[in-house]
Design a protein around this motif. Structure first.
Motif, PDB file in Angstrom:
ATOM      1  N   ASN A 123      31.061  81.232  61.053  1.00  0.00           N
ATOM      2  CA  ASN A 123      31.731  82.473  60.652  1.00  0.00           C
ATOM      3  C   ASN A 123      32.104  82.435  59.166  1.00  0.00           C
ATOM      4  O   ASN A 123      31.920  81.433  58.477  1.00  0.00           O
ATOM      5  N   ARG A 124      32.629  83.526  58.691  1.00  0.00           N
ATOM      6  CA  ARG A 124      32.958  83.653  57.257  1.00  0.00           C
ATOM      7  C   ARG A 124      33.993  82.616  56.809  1.00  0.00           C
ATOM      8  O   ARG A 124      33.873  82.014  55.739  1.00  0.00           O
ATOM      9  N   THR A 125      35.013  82.396  57.635  1.00  0.00           N
ATOM     10  CA  THR A 125      36.069  81.438  57.291  1.00  0.00           C
ATOM     11  C   THR A 125      35.491  80.041  57.115  1.00  0.00           C
ATOM     12  O   THR A 125      35.781  79.351  56.123  1.00  0.00           O
ATOM     13  N   ASN A 126      34.652  79.609  58.061  1.00  0.00           N
ATOM     14  CA  ASN A 126      34.073  78.274  57.964  1.00  0.00           C
ATOM     15  C   ASN A 126      33.052  78.186  56.834  1.00  0.00           C
ATOM     16  O   ASN A 126      32.964  77.163  56.150  1.00  0.00           O
ATOM     17  N   ALA A 127      32.281  79.240  56.615  1.00  0.00           N
ATOM     18  CA  ALA A 127      31.333  79.245  55.493  1.00  0.00           C
ATOM     19  C   ALA A 127      32.073  79.110  54.169  1.00  0.00           C
ATOM     20  O   ALA A 127      31.645  78.364  53.283  1.00  0.00           O
ATOM     21  N   GLU A 171      41.975  79.829  70.412  1.00  0.00           N
ATOM     22  CA  GLU A 171      41.444  78.592  69.851  1.00  0.00           C
ATOM     23  C   GLU A 171      40.208  78.930  69.028  1.00  0.00           C
ATOM     24  O   GLU A 171      39.401  79.771  69.425  1.00  0.00           O
ATOM     25  N   ALA A 172      40.063  78.272  67.888  1.00  0.00           N
ATOM     26  CA  ALA A 172      38.891  78.463  67.038  1.00  0.00           C
ATOM     27  C   ALA A 172      38.472  77.104  66.475  1.00  0.00           C
ATOM     28  O   ALA A 172      39.264  76.166  66.438  1.00  0.00           O
ATOM     29  N   ILE A 173      37.245  77.020  66.059  1.00  0.00           N
ATOM     30  CA  ILE A 173      36.746  75.815  65.397  1.00  0.00           C
ATOM     31  C   ILE A 173      36.863  76.050  63.896  1.00  0.00           C
ATOM     32  O   ILE A 173      36.461  77.084  63.380  1.00  0.00           O
ATOM     33  N   ARG A 174      37.418  75.074  63.191  1.00  0.00           N
ATOM     34  CA  ARG A 174      37.560  75.148  61.746  1.00  0.00           C
ATOM     35  C   ARG A 174      36.911  73.921  61.112  1.00  0.00           C
ATOM     36  O   ARG A 174      36.625  72.928  61.776  1.00  0.00           O
ATOM     37  N   SER A 208      34.955  77.647  53.730  1.00  0.00           N
ATOM     38  CA  SER A 208      35.457  76.272  53.654  1.00  0.00           C
ATOM     39  C   SER A 208      34.362  75.307  53.222  1.00  0.00           C
ATOM     40  O   SER A 208      34.588  74.429  52.384  1.00  0.00           O
ATOM     41  N   ILE A 209      33.161  75.468  53.770  1.00  0.00           N
ATOM     42  CA  ILE A 209      32.049  74.602  53.392  1.00  0.00           C
ATOM     43  C   ILE A 209      31.667  74.858  51.939  1.00  0.00           C
ATOM     44  O   ILE A 209      31.380  73.922  51.187  1.00  0.00           O
ATOM     45  N   ALA A 210      31.678  76.112  51.518  1.00  0.00           N
ATOM     46  CA  ALA A 210      31.357  76.448  50.132  1.00  0.00           C
ATOM     47  C   ALA A 210      32.356  75.811  49.166  1.00  0.00           C
ATOM     48  O   ALA A 210      31.978  75.387  48.066  1.00  0.00           O
ATOM     49  N   GLN A 211      33.616  75.714  49.560  1.00  0.00           N
ATOM     50  CA  GLN A 211      34.607  75.047  48.706  1.00  0.00           C
ATOM     51  C   GLN A 211      34.298  73.561  48.579  1.00  0.00           C
ATOM     52  O   GLN A 211      34.546  72.957  47.542  1.00  0.00           O
ATOM     53  N   LEU A 212      33.761  72.968  49.645  1.00  0.00           N
ATOM     54  CA  LEU A 212      33.426  71.546  49.616  1.00  0.00           C
ATOM     55  C   LEU A 212      32.136  71.264  48.850  1.00  0.00           C
ATOM     56  O   LEU A 212      32.061  70.321  48.069  1.00  0.00           O
ATOM     57  N   TYR A 213      31.101  72.079  49.092  1.00  0.00           N
ATOM     58  CA  TYR A 213      29.757  71.741  48.630  1.00  0.00           C
ATOM     59  C   TYR A 213      29.079  72.809  47.776  1.00  0.00           C
ATOM     60  O   TYR A 213      27.912  72.668  47.442  1.00  0.00           O
TER      61      TYR A 213
END
Length: 75
Positions: A25-29, A63-66, A31-36
């Motif tokens: 999802n957008r939130t996880n994308a 519940e959600a996966i982050r 987060s990954i973009a901030q890392l990599y």
């Protein structure tokens, strides 16, 4: 690999250790973009840690996966 549905395109993350993929999802994308970085092609082969989190969505807490930075490996 982006997969398309009638509303918007989302990435499906594939993991070396798992048979199934995970819709990103957008939130996880973000987060990954901030890392990599923002180029998803650069995410290939990188590690992330998935964790459960309670989030408010659609008027209730669910519940959600982050995603977060991988934990350092202990020697």
């Amino acid at each position: 690999v982006p997969q398309s549905n009638s509303e918007e395109t989302k990435f499906v993350l594939r993991f070396a250790e798992a048979r199934k993929g995970m819709v990103c999802n957008r939130t996880n994308a973000d987060s990954i973009a901030q890392l990599y970085g923002p180029d998803a092609d650069q995410w290939v082969g990188k590690q992330i840690t998935l964790y459960p989190a309670k989030v408010k969505a659609f008027g209730k807490v669910q519940e959600a996966i982050r995603v977060r930075t991988p934990e350092p490996k202990l020697k």
